[in-house]
Design a protein around this motif. Sequence first.
Motif, PDB file in Angstrom:
ATOM      1  N   ASP A  99      84.995  -0.006   2.346  1.00  0.00           N
ATOM      2  CA  ASP A  99      85.226  -1.574   2.327  1.00  0.00           C
ATOM      3  C   ASP A  99      83.996  -2.212   2.673  1.00  0.00           C
ATOM      4  N   SER A 100      82.906  -1.703   3.301  1.00  0.00           N
ATOM      5  CA  SER A 100      82.056  -2.176   3.901  1.00  0.00           C
ATOM      6  C   SER A 100      80.707  -0.941   3.684  1.00  0.00           C
ATOM      7  N   LYS A 101      79.298  -1.569   4.022  1.00  0.00           N
ATOM      8  CA  LYS A 101      78.201  -0.718   3.795  1.00  0.00           C
ATOM      9  C   LYS A 101      78.645   0.521   4.558  1.00  0.00           C
ATOM     10  N   ARG A 102      78.548   1.893   4.049  1.00  0.00           N
ATOM     11  CA  ARG A 102      78.573   2.991   4.874  1.00  0.00           C
ATOM     12  C   ARG A 102      77.340   3.348   5.974  1.00  0.00           C
ATOM     13  N   ASN A 103      77.824   3.552   7.068  1.00  0.00           N
ATOM     14  CA  ASN A 103      76.800   3.910   8.122  1.00  0.00           C
ATOM     15  C   ASN A 103      76.472   5.587   7.526  1.00  0.00           C
ATOM     16  N   MET A 104      75.335   5.941   7.198  1.00  0.00           N
ATOM     17  CA  MET A 104      74.776   7.091   6.403  1.00  0.00           C
ATOM     18  C   MET A 104      74.836   8.203   7.474  1.00  0.00           C
ATOM     19  N   GLY A 105      74.563   8.059   8.735  1.00  0.00           N
ATOM     20  CA  GLY A 105      74.446   8.918   9.767  1.00  0.00           C
ATOM     21  C   GLY A 105      75.907   9.344  10.043  1.00  0.00           C
ATOM     22  N   LEU A 107      77.390  11.676   6.959  1.00  0.00           N
ATOM     23  CA  LEU A 107      76.610  12.693   7.138  1.00  0.00           C
ATOM     24  C   LEU A 107      77.394  13.838   8.184  1.00  0.00           C
ATOM     25  N   MET A 108      77.467  13.093   9.240  1.00  0.00           N
ATOM     26  CA  MET A 108      78.067  13.856  10.358  1.00  0.00           C
ATOM     27  C   MET A 108      79.633  14.159  10.216  1.00  0.00           C
ATOM     28  N   LEU A 109      80.236  13.316   9.240  1.00  0.00           N
ATOM     29  CA  LEU A 109      81.817  13.810   8.789  1.00  0.00           C
ATOM     30  C   LEU A 109      81.633  15.176   8.078  1.00  0.00           C
ATOM     31  N   GLU A 155      83.628  18.641   9.102  1.00  0.00           N
ATOM     32  CA  GLU A 155      84.063  19.461   8.175  1.00  0.00           C
ATOM     33  C   GLU A 155      83.766  20.860   8.393  1.00  0.00           C
ATOM     34  N   ILE A 156      82.592  21.073   8.235  1.00  0.00           N
ATOM     35  CA  ILE A 156      81.997  22.532   8.230  1.00  0.00           C
ATOM     36  C   ILE A 156      82.423  23.103   9.739  1.00  0.00           C
ATOM     37  N   ALA A 157      82.305  22.245  10.751  1.00  0.00           N
ATOM     38  CA  ALA A 157      82.838  22.807  12.094  1.00  0.00           C
ATOM     39  C   ALA A 157      84.031  23.117  12.222  1.00  0.00           C
ATOM     40  N   GLU A 158      84.940  22.436  11.381  1.00  0.00           N
ATOM     41  CA  GLU A 158      86.321  22.711  11.393  1.00  0.00           C
ATOM     42  C   GLU A 158      86.590  23.848  10.641  1.00  0.00           C
ATOM     43  N   ILE A 179      86.802  23.645   3.762  1.00  0.00           N
ATOM     44  CA  ILE A 179      85.679  23.856   2.874  1.00  0.00           C
ATOM     45  C   ILE A 179      85.899  22.830   1.767  1.00  0.00           C
ATOM     46  N   ALA A 180      87.307  22.636   1.340  1.00  0.00           N
ATOM     47  CA  ALA A 180      87.523  21.709   0.288  1.00  0.00           C
ATOM     48  C   ALA A 180      87.094  20.332   0.786  1.00  0.00           C
ATOM     49  N   ASP A 181      87.435  20.048   2.032  1.00  0.00           N
ATOM     50  CA  ASP A 181      87.026  18.623   2.809  1.00  0.00           C
ATOM     51  C   ASP A 181      85.662  18.470   2.616  1.00  0.00           C
ATOM     52  N   THR A 182      84.696  19.554   2.963  1.00  0.00           N
ATOM     53  CA  THR A 182      83.416  19.242   2.944  1.00  0.00           C
ATOM     54  C   THR A 182      83.006  19.086   1.543  1.00  0.00           C
TER      55      THR A 182
END
Length: 104
Positions: A29-35, A38-40, A44-47, A64-67
């Motif tokens: 909806d607004s400009k993505r915060n790239m940091g 990327l941390m999301l 997913e990898i941590a999960e 893995i699919a979420d990643t």
Amino acid sequence: METIEIKGQSLNKLAQTCHAIAVEMGFWDSKRNMGEALMLVVTEIAEAMESYRVQDDENFREEIADTFIRLLDLCGGLGIDIEEEIDKKSRKNKNRPYKHGKIC
């Protein structure tokens, strides 16, 4: 609920599909915060690692699919031709020395 076709799509088409879903769900909806975006992916990898640690194979596969979904969403949102980028990087990797001179 609308049916979407996923299997058999090219990576670029999957990127468009994942991004369209993310837009529909309000994540752009607004400009993505790239940091943050990327941390999301890292989250997913941590999960996935936690699922692997507790031997929850079903959830491991889902994480893995979420990643991939998060990465492909970014590619779609940023207009990255991921097929082209993977092709270029694979060619570069093919010409590197064995293990890039590292032990692992």
